[in-house]
Enzyme design. Structure first.
Site, PDB file in Angstrom:
ATOM      1  N   SER A 139      34.260  43.675  32.454  1.00  0.00           N
ATOM      2  CA  SER A 139      34.301  42.280  32.017  1.00  0.00           C
ATOM      3  C   SER A 139      33.196  42.083  31.000  1.00  0.00           C
ATOM      4  CB  SER A 139      34.049  41.372  33.226  1.00  0.00           C
ATOM      5  OG  SER A 139      33.787  40.041  32.828  1.00  0.00           O
ATOM      6  N   TYR A 152      29.765  39.069  41.177  1.00  0.00           N
ATOM      7  CA  TYR A 152      30.695  39.526  40.138  1.00  0.00           C
ATOM      8  C   TYR A 152      29.930  40.248  39.020  1.00  0.00           C
ATOM      9  CZ  TYR A 152      34.719  39.183  36.925  1.00  0.00           C
ATOM     10  OH  TYR A 152      35.764  39.460  36.069  1.00  0.00           O
TER      11      TYR A 152
HETATM   12  P1  NAD Z   1      44.516  38.385  39.151  1.00  0.00           P
HETATM   13  O1  NAD Z   1      44.055  37.604  40.352  1.00  0.00           O
HETATM   14  O2  NAD Z   1      45.747  37.942  38.446  1.00  0.00           O
HETATM   15  O3  NAD Z   1      44.646  39.923  39.506  1.00  0.00           O
HETATM   16  C1  NAD Z   1      43.824  40.547  40.449  1.00  0.00           C
HETATM   17  C2  NAD Z   1      44.635  41.638  41.075  1.00  0.00           C
HETATM   18  O4  NAD Z   1      43.842  42.283  42.063  1.00  0.00           O
HETATM   19  C3  NAD Z   1      45.888  41.095  41.778  1.00  0.00           C
HETATM   20  O5  NAD Z   1      46.966  41.963  41.556  1.00  0.00           O
HETATM   21  C4  NAD Z   1      45.471  41.090  43.235  1.00  0.00           C
HETATM   22  O6  NAD Z   1      46.577  41.210  44.110  1.00  0.00           O
HETATM   23  C5  NAD Z   1      44.592  42.323  43.250  1.00  0.00           C
HETATM   24  N1  NAD Z   1      43.702  42.383  44.403  1.00  0.00           N
HETATM   25  C6  NAD Z   1      42.828  41.462  44.855  1.00  0.00           C
HETATM   26  N2  NAD Z   1      42.251  41.898  45.991  1.00  0.00           N
HETATM   27  C7  NAD Z   1      42.769  43.119  46.241  1.00  0.00           C
HETATM   28  C8  NAD Z   1      42.576  44.065  47.281  1.00  0.00           C
HETATM   29  N3  NAD Z   1      41.742  43.848  48.292  1.00  0.00           N
HETATM   30  N4  NAD Z   1      43.298  45.205  47.240  1.00  0.00           N
HETATM   31  C9  NAD Z   1      44.177  45.455  46.233  1.00  0.00           C
HETATM   32  N5  NAD Z   1      44.396  44.588  45.227  1.00  0.00           N
HETATM   33  C10 NAD Z   1      43.692  43.437  45.246  1.00  0.00           C
HETATM   34  O7  NAD Z   1      43.257  38.400  38.146  1.00  0.00           O
HETATM   35  P2  NAD Z   1      43.106  39.032  36.694  1.00  0.00           P
HETATM   36  O8  NAD Z   1      42.538  37.943  35.877  1.00  0.00           O
HETATM   37  O9  NAD Z   1      44.331  39.708  36.254  1.00  0.00           O
HETATM   38  O10 NAD Z   1      41.939  40.101  36.954  1.00  0.00           O
HETATM   39  C11 NAD Z   1      42.153  41.504  36.913  1.00  0.00           C
HETATM   40  C12 NAD Z   1      40.841  42.210  36.607  1.00  0.00           C
HETATM   41  O11 NAD Z   1      40.379  41.803  35.312  1.00  0.00           O
HETATM   42  C13 NAD Z   1      39.708  41.886  37.586  1.00  0.00           C
HETATM   43  O12 NAD Z   1      38.930  43.030  37.828  1.00  0.00           O
HETATM   44  C14 NAD Z   1      38.884  40.857  36.824  1.00  0.00           C
HETATM   45  O13 NAD Z   1      37.549  40.838  37.232  1.00  0.00           O
HETATM   46  C15 NAD Z   1      39.046  41.375  35.408  1.00  0.00           C
HETATM   47  N6  NAD Z   1      38.773  40.366  34.379  1.00  0.00           N
HETATM   48  C16 NAD Z   1      39.551  39.234  34.272  1.00  0.00           C
HETATM   49  C17 NAD Z   1      39.255  38.306  33.272  1.00  0.00           C
HETATM   50  C18 NAD Z   1      40.078  37.057  33.073  1.00  0.00           C
HETATM   51  O14 NAD Z   1      39.677  36.184  32.274  1.00  0.00           O
HETATM   52  N7  NAD Z   1      41.232  36.879  33.720  1.00  0.00           N
HETATM   53  C19 NAD Z   1      38.187  38.538  32.410  1.00  0.00           C
HETATM   54  C20 NAD Z   1      37.421  39.693  32.559  1.00  0.00           C
HETATM   55  C21 NAD Z   1      37.725  40.604  33.547  1.00  0.00           C
END
Ligand code: NAD
Length: 257
Positions: A139, A152
């Site tokens: 991130s 985080y």
């Molecule tokens: P999201 O909530 O849509 O996806 C998260 C995924 O992780 C989901 O598929 C969920 O089912 C899975 N998950 C959660 N707990 C779990 C567990 N215990 N076991 C297995 N799977 C699990 O969120 P996202 O925004 O798509 O985030 C995905 C990644 O990207 C994360 O690591 C997040 O930190 C990172 N990220 C997101 C953003 C953003 O703006 N959305 C920015 C930077 C980084």
């Protein structure tokens, strides 16, 4: 670039960024393994849809990324793991003195330790196959901080550090390890925060997006899941064979500020 013959395991990929990455890797020809901690018909249906649309072998495997043994079992059940994308992640926002211990433990486990376990399980397979890519979805918070996100930010900085170690341990092999550092991406997770933020700031949707969510994203645009998927395809390509141990920001200029 065709990824035909490669198997990609993407943790946390039944929604958002992980699902977008699975689609782009499958469009590039890879067989993909989707994952989350649930085991619903709709989870398996996502894999079936990818398989049908792309003609690749897409599967869904349930595994809880907060449990080390399940992380390792996911990779083993996949049977092959040429491309490992550590994407599963959760968030909790709270001042550090009030931060619930169980939230801290869960964030460290899911956002950071899971990548340790899956990488440990995947590297022997990559070595046997003579090729591998470890791609960690960190991130902008793996490179900078914000208040109230202690767990985080700690986990994402940890992932960036671990990425460098894996790159050094595999440096003389045809294996690379890199971290992608997204800024704000409009996933269901982020979309769900918009109504509350509108109420909190008494602002309309567009103003909340521009002035609050994208306050630190100079492009004033969200990154997309397709762009993150495309970055994974690039890191899996021959052009990226000498890119290892580094971070690629997909953040509209956030970390240039
Ligand atoms: P999201 O909530 O849509 O996806 C998260 C995924 O992780 C989901 O598929 C969920 O089912 C899975 N998950 C959660 N707990 C779990 C567990 N215990 N076991 C297995 N799977 C699990 O969120 P996202 O925004 O798509 O985030 C995905 C990644 O990207 C994360 O690591 C997040 O930190 C990172 N990220 C997101 C953003 C953003 O703006 N959305 C920015 C930077 C980084």
């Amino acid at each position: 670039m065709s990824l035909e013959g490669k198997t990609a395991v993407i943790t946390g990929s039944n929604s958002g960024i992980g699902l977008g990455i699975a689609w782009e890797l499958a469009r590039a020809g890879a067989d993909v393994v989707l994952n989350s901690f649930t085991d619903r018909d709709q989870d398996h249906a996502l894999a079936a849809e990818i398989a049908q649309e792309t003609g690749t072998n897409a599967r869904y495997i349930k595994a809880d990324m907060s449990v080390g043994g399940e992380c390792r079992a996911l990779v083993e059940k996949a049977g092959a793991c040429d491309i490992l994308v550590n994407n599963a992640g959760i968030q909790h926002v709270s001042p550090i003195n009030e931060f619930p211990v169980e939230k801290w433990d869960a964030i460290i486990a899911i956002n950071m330790s899971s990548a340790f376990h899956t990488t440990a399980a995947a590297l022997p397979m990559m070595r046997d196959a003579g090729w591998g890519r470890v791609i960690n979805i960190a991130s902008a918070h793996g490179l900078t901080a914000s208040p109230y996100k202690s767990a985080y930010v700690a986990a994402k900085h940890g992932v960036v550090g671990m990425t460098k170690v894996v790159a050094l341990e595999t440096a003389e092999e045809p294996i690379t390890a890199n971290a992608i550092c997204p800024g704000y991406v409009l996933t269901p997770l982020v979309e769900a925060q918009i109504p509350d933020t509108m109420k909190e700031y008494d602002m309309d949707r567009e103003t909340v997006i521009r002035e609050v969510m994208l306050a630190r994203q100079p492009s004033k645009e969200f990154a997309t899941v397709e762009q993150l998927g495309g970055t994974c395809v690039f890191l899996s390509s021959d052009a990226a064979a000498q890119i290892t141990g580094t971070t690629i920001s997909v953040d509209g200029g956030w970390t240039a500020l």
